[in-house]
Scaffold this motif. Sequence first.
Motif, PDB file in Angstrom:
ATOM      1  N   GLY A 112       9.231  -0.284   7.384  1.00 39.54           N
ATOM      2  CA  GLY A 112      10.676  -0.242   7.588  1.00 39.54           C
ATOM      3  C   GLY A 112      11.389  -0.087   6.265  1.00 39.54           C
ATOM      4  O   GLY A 112      10.754   0.023   5.210  1.00 39.54           O
ATOM      5  N   THR A 113      12.718  -0.087   6.325  1.00 36.63           N
ATOM      6  CA  THR A 113      13.532   0.013   5.113  1.00 36.63           C
ATOM      7  C   THR A 113      14.576  -1.091   5.115  1.00 36.63           C
ATOM      8  O   THR A 113      14.949  -1.625   6.160  1.00 36.63           O
ATOM      9  CB  THR A 113      14.245   1.376   5.012  1.00 36.63           C
ATOM     10  OG1 THR A 113      15.119   1.533   6.132  1.00 36.63           O
ATOM     11  CG2 THR A 113      13.260   2.527   4.950  1.00 36.63           C
ATOM     12  N   VAL A 114      15.046  -1.425   3.920  1.00 32.73           N
ATOM     13  CA  VAL A 114      16.114  -2.402   3.753  1.00 32.73           C
ATOM     14  C   VAL A 114      17.103  -1.836   2.734  1.00 32.73           C
ATOM     15  O   VAL A 114      16.705  -1.261   1.733  1.00 32.73           O
ATOM     16  CB  VAL A 114      15.560  -3.794   3.328  1.00 32.73           C
ATOM     17  CG1 VAL A 114      14.783  -3.720   2.040  1.00 32.73           C
ATOM     18  CG2 VAL A 114      16.671  -4.822   3.242  1.00 32.73           C
ATOM     19  N   THR A 156      18.253   1.699  -1.163  1.00 34.40           N
ATOM     20  CA  THR A 156      17.408   1.491   0.012  1.00 34.40           C
ATOM     21  C   THR A 156      15.957   1.545  -0.445  1.00 34.40           C
ATOM     22  O   THR A 156      15.570   2.455  -1.168  1.00 34.40           O
ATOM     23  CB  THR A 156      17.649   2.581   1.071  1.00 34.40           C
ATOM     24  OG1 THR A 156      19.008   2.507   1.493  1.00 34.40           O
ATOM     25  CG2 THR A 156      16.728   2.397   2.279  1.00 34.40           C
ATOM     26  N   VAL A 157      15.173   0.541  -0.056  1.00 36.83           N
ATOM     27  CA  VAL A 157      13.754   0.494  -0.403  1.00 36.83           C
ATOM     28  C   VAL A 157      12.941   0.257   0.872  1.00 36.83           C
ATOM     29  O   VAL A 157      13.477  -0.133   1.895  1.00 36.83           O
ATOM     30  CB  VAL A 157      13.440  -0.604  -1.456  1.00 36.83           C
ATOM     31  CG1 VAL A 157      14.180  -0.339  -2.756  1.00 36.83           C
ATOM     32  CG2 VAL A 157      13.775  -1.971  -0.928  1.00 36.83           C
ATOM     33  N   THR A 158      11.641   0.495   0.764  1.00 37.25           N
ATOM     34  CA  THR A 158      10.764   0.333   1.924  1.00 37.25           C
ATOM     35  C   THR A 158      10.000  -0.985   1.852  1.00 37.25           C
ATOM     36  O   THR A 158       9.853  -1.571   0.784  1.00 37.25           O
ATOM     37  CB  THR A 158       9.750   1.484   2.013  1.00 37.25           C
ATOM     38  OG1 THR A 158       8.955   1.479   0.839  1.00 37.25           O
ATOM     39  CG2 THR A 158      10.443   2.822   2.178  1.00 37.25           C
ATOM     40  N   PHE A 159       9.531  -1.405   2.993  1.00 39.92           N
ATOM     41  CA  PHE A 159       8.611  -2.543   3.065  1.00 39.92           C
ATOM     42  C   PHE A 159       7.511  -2.169   4.038  1.00 39.92           C
ATOM     43  O   PHE A 159       7.713  -1.350   4.937  1.00 39.92           O
ATOM     44  CB  PHE A 159       9.319  -3.839   3.478  1.00 39.92           C
ATOM     45  CG  PHE A 159       9.922  -3.818   4.856  1.00 39.92           C
ATOM     46  CD1 PHE A 159       9.184  -4.200   5.962  1.00 39.92           C
ATOM     47  CD2 PHE A 159      11.243  -3.429   5.045  1.00 39.92           C
ATOM     48  CE1 PHE A 159       9.736  -4.194   7.235  1.00 39.92           C
ATOM     49  CE2 PHE A 159      11.802  -3.412   6.314  1.00 39.92           C
ATOM     50  CZ  PHE A 159      11.055  -3.798   7.406  1.00 39.92           C
ATOM     51  N   GLN A 160       6.346  -2.746   3.831  1.00 34.73           N
ATOM     52  CA  GLN A 160       5.237  -2.536   4.753  1.00 34.73           C
ATOM     53  C   GLN A 160       4.269  -3.698   4.658  1.00 34.73           C
ATOM     54  O   GLN A 160       4.172  -4.352   3.630  1.00 34.73           O
ATOM     55  CB  GLN A 160       4.527  -1.217   4.492  1.00 34.73           C
ATOM     56  CG  GLN A 160       3.860  -1.096   3.155  1.00 34.73           C
ATOM     57  CD  GLN A 160       3.210   0.271   3.002  1.00 34.73           C
ATOM     58  OE1 GLN A 160       3.444   1.187   3.774  1.00 34.73           O
ATOM     59  NE2 GLN A 160       2.372   0.403   1.996  1.00 34.73           N
TER      60      GLN A 160
END
Length: 187
Positions: A112-114, A156-160
Motif C-alpha cells: 500500500g501507500t501512505v 507519498t511512500v510505499t509500505f509492504q
Amino acid sequence: MLKRHPLPFPLWLTGIVLLGAIAPLPALAQRVAGDIVIIGNSPSEWGRNQRYWNHLLNLSGAAAAASAPTTPGASQEVDPKVLEQQLLRNIRVSQPQLEPVIRLPGSSVVKGTVTNNNRQPVTIQSINYEIVAANGEILQTGAATPEPATIAPGQTVTFQQMLPTVPADSGAQVRLIQPPVILQGGV
C-alpha cells in the motif's frame, strides 16, 4: 625492560567519551526504544520544550520558522496528544492489497501507500492491518513500516509486509484496523 609510551590523543579522548556515555546508563536502564520522554510539568511546558527541540534539530523546517510568533509570551501552547491527533488526520493510507509472491507459492505480500498531507514531516512507526478470510474470519493481524519511515510534507511512500502463510488466491482481503497509523515516539 618495559617502556611506557604515552597514550595517543584519540585513545584517551575515546576513553573520556565512553566514560561519559556509560555514566548515565542507570538512569536509562528502564527505558525502551520508542519511549517518549516529556520534560515539564504542564502541557504548556511540553509544547514549549517540543518547539525548542524541533527548532534546534530543524525538524519542522522553514515553514514552522516563518509561522513562529515573534513576540515573547505570544506563543500558543499545544498539548502533544492534540498535536498528534491533528497530524494523524492529515495522513492518508491507501487500501492495502494482497499480491502473490511468485517465488514462494502459498504466500503473499501486503502492499500500500501512505501520504503525509501535513506541513511538517512525520515519522510513522507502523501501518496496522488485518487479513480477513472470505467467510469473515480474521486470519492474521500485522503491521508494516513504510520506506522511508520519515515522510516529508506532501510525500507519498510505499509500505509492504511479507505474509508467508497467506495465499493471495484464497479470497482473503486486507483491511486497516484502528488505529491505522501509529506515529513513532508520539509527537
